[in-house]
Design a protein around this motif. Structure first.
Motif, PDB file in Angstrom:
ATOM      1  N   GLU A   1      12.672 -24.489 -35.478  1.00 61.58           N
ATOM      2  CA  GLU A   1      11.824 -24.654 -34.018  1.00 61.58           C
ATOM      3  C   GLU A   1      11.813 -25.896 -33.632  1.00 61.58           C
ATOM      4  OE1 GLU A   1       8.604 -21.308 -35.327  1.00 61.58           O
ATOM      5  OE2 GLU A   1       9.003 -22.586 -37.026  1.00 61.58           O
ATOM      6  N   ASP A   2      10.555 -25.999 -32.555  1.00 55.89           N
ATOM      7  CA  ASP A   2      10.608 -27.269 -31.755  1.00 55.89           C
ATOM      8  C   ASP A   2      10.267 -28.346 -32.533  1.00 55.89           C
ATOM      9  OD1 ASP A   2      10.993 -25.719 -29.615  1.00 55.89           O
ATOM     10  OD2 ASP A   2       8.903 -25.710 -28.990  1.00 55.89           O
ATOM     11  N   ASP A   3       9.420 -28.441 -33.316  1.00 55.94           N
ATOM     12  CA  ASP A   3       9.226 -29.615 -34.026  1.00 55.94           C
ATOM     13  C   ASP A   3       9.981 -30.203 -34.919  1.00 55.94           C
ATOM     14  OD1 ASP A   3       6.402 -29.551 -33.133  1.00 55.94           O
ATOM     15  OD2 ASP A   3       5.266 -28.804 -34.639  1.00 55.94           O
ATOM     16  N   SER A   4      10.735 -29.449 -35.486  1.00 58.19           N
ATOM     17  CA  SER A   4      11.828 -29.669 -36.491  1.00 58.19           C
ATOM     18  C   SER A   4      13.084 -30.138 -35.594  1.00 58.19           C
ATOM     19  CB  SER A   4      12.261 -28.776 -37.529  1.00 58.19           C
ATOM     20  OG  SER A   4      13.295 -29.140 -38.369  1.00 58.19           O
TER      21      SER A   4
ATOM     22  N   GLU B   1      12.210 -33.507 -34.079  1.00 54.24           N
ATOM     23  CA  GLU B   1      12.189 -34.703 -34.934  1.00 54.24           C
ATOM     24  C   GLU B   1      13.425 -35.163 -35.632  1.00 54.24           C
ATOM     25  OE1 GLU B   1      10.060 -35.205 -39.390  1.00 54.24           O
ATOM     26  OE2 GLU B   1      10.668 -33.489 -38.701  1.00 54.24           O
TER      27      GLU B   1
ATOM     28  N   CYS C   1      13.963 -22.317 -30.630  1.00 55.94           N
ATOM     29  CA  CYS C   1      13.140 -23.310 -29.675  1.00 55.94           C
ATOM     30  C   CYS C   1      12.733 -22.632 -28.664  1.00 55.94           C
ATOM     31  CB  CYS C   1      13.968 -24.608 -29.490  1.00 55.94           C
ATOM     32  SG  CYS C   1      14.462 -25.675 -31.106  1.00 55.94           S
TER      33      CYS C   1
ATOM     34  N   ARG D   1       9.864 -26.212 -24.643  1.00 56.83           N
ATOM     35  CA  ARG D   1       9.578 -27.706 -24.943  1.00 56.83           C
ATOM     36  C   ARG D   1      10.470 -28.811 -24.868  1.00 56.83           C
ATOM     37  NH1 ARG D   1       6.356 -28.714 -30.423  1.00 56.83           N
ATOM     38  NH2 ARG D   1       6.272 -30.815 -30.559  1.00 56.83           N
TER      39      ARG D   1
ATOM     40  N   THR E   1      12.656 -26.743 -42.206  1.00 54.78           N
ATOM     41  CA  THR E   1      12.125 -28.136 -41.896  1.00 54.78           C
ATOM     42  C   THR E   1      12.692 -28.963 -43.081  1.00 54.78           C
ATOM     43  OG1 THR E   1      10.343 -27.276 -40.692  1.00 54.78           O
ATOM     44  CG2 THR E   1      10.431 -29.540 -41.239  1.00 54.78           C
TER      45      THR E   1
END
Length: 392
Positions: free
Chosen positions: A231-234, A237, A274, A277, A377
């Motif tokens: 997903e987006d955060d991982s 990052e 994702c 964003r 993650t």
């Protein structure tokens, strides 16, 4: 007064079409341009017409026999001998079948990416976006993955040979940028960085974190194969954690980036999850790094993306909005659910098989949470640790 950013396009590029059922649909180019125009973000003064690549420019990255095959199979009625040899050149598959006039249109696509490179390196503009480019799977002697000629490799070869430039290539397509990687696997002047879904489950099956380059170029090939359902955060990052130290080590003269937008959750051909964003933040980071390390020099190319109504026009438009610093970006900062132009939605909805989104970014509040998020993650973090080894 010159434009700081130019948009390379010719409507003929939209004839790069295998057949009516093929997922690589050139209509996505026209949908994106229409969205940008209706948003007041693209005008005629910013558009640069691509030229057609010469055979010598194609020969920098493709074998003579392959170019001869592409030309022969571009005829309206190719000879039986060439039809029978199409398999040898990867041009008889469901994914990359030969089609009439493919040499002509793909030579223009290659020429468009070289035009973008020349425009930036000559100082006529700081940044250039070639929407029709990004055909990153084509190999020296074989078409593959919807790609006939490799415009990204040809533009990079032009930059190294004509301008003696050090080039950082960034590939954000969900599929590994294999053709570009292999083109420069032994060339220390080119650093290739690809973030993609692991090849364990997805075409082309390459792009492992252990692929590093060879000889003097060891350490200039960097891959970050993320897990399915990332997903987006991982994703962000992983992207930033590797790209920032990589560019600090490599110190390129110019960035060439490929913006396949098939890592979106709605894309039908992959499994990364994702939202829009990442397609805002990712070009923002690339521009920041280009400004810091390359005097702003940045060439952006298109690429994959197979939800042509809901995903591609928004994702590619965001690249151009970032490239030009358009005021819509500030509005998105204060209102992440800023509406798309109503005129675009009204005009394109009748032709779309699905309901179009109403906003530039996705409202993910109602998205179903991904199981195993923490495990995914953590696996991506371990991959990043390995990717950071041996940077050159």
């Amino acid at each position: 007064m010159k434009n700081e950013s130019v948009f390379v396009f010719n409507e003929h590029e939209a004839t790069y079409k295998f057949n009516e059922e093929h997922p690589f649909n050139p209509k996505r180019l026209l949908l994106t341009i229409d969205l940008l125009r209706k948003a007041g973000a693209l005008n005629d003064s910013e558009i640069v017409t691509p030229r057609v690549a010469t055979d010598d420019e194609l020969l920098r990255v493709h074998q003579p026999a392959y170019i001869d095959a592409v030309k022969a199979l571009s005829e309206l009625s190719p000879s039986l001998d060439w039809v029978n040899s199409a398999a040898k050149y990867g041009l008889d598959t469901e994914e990359t079948p030969y089609f009439a006039w493919m040499h002509d249109v793909t030579s223009m696509i290659v020429g468009g990416s070289i035009t973008a490179a020349d425009t930036v390196m000559s100082g006529r503009a700081k940044r250039a976006f070639h929407l029709g480019g990004g055909l990153h799977h084509a190999l020296q002697s074989k078409g593959a993955g919807f790609c006939v000629y490799n415009d990204a490799s040809a533009a990079i070869a032009h930059l190294t040979e004509h301008y003696n430039a050090r080039v950082l290539y960034i590939d954000t397509d969900v599929h590994h940028g294999d053709g570009v990687q292999w083109s420069f696997y032994t060339d220390p002047r080119v650093c290739t960085f690809s973030i993609h879904e692991t090849g364990k489950y997805l075409f082309p099956g390459t792009g492992d974190v252990t692929e590093r380059g060879e000889g003097e170029a060891f350490g200039t090939c960097v891959n970050v194969p993320v897990e399915p359902y990332t997903e987006d955060d991982s994703w962000l990052e992983s992207f930033e954690a590797v790209l920032v130290p990589l560019i600090e080590r490599f110190k390129p003269d110019i960035i060439v980036s490929q913006h396949g937008c098939d890592a979106h959750a709605l894309d039908p051909l992959a499994h990364v999850h994702c939202s829009m964003r990442i397609y805002k933040r990712m070009p923002e980071l690339i521009r920041e790094l280009a400004d810091k390390w390359c005097d702003g020099r940045w060439v952006a190319l298109g690429g994959g993306g197979y939800d042509i109504y809901r995903v591609v026009p928004r994702a590619w438009s965001l690249v151009w909005l970032v490239m030009t610093g358009h005021p819509l970006l500030q509005e998105l900062e204060s209102n992440p659910l800023l509406p798309l132009p109503a005129a675009w939605v009204a005009e394109q909805q009748p032709g779309s098989p699905v309901r179009l989104p109403a906003t530039w970014l996705d409202d993910v509040a109602d998205w179903e949470p991904i199981p195993r998020r923490e495990i995914i993650t953590e696996k991506n973090k371990k991959t990043v640790e390995i990717a950071l080894l041996y940077l050159k």
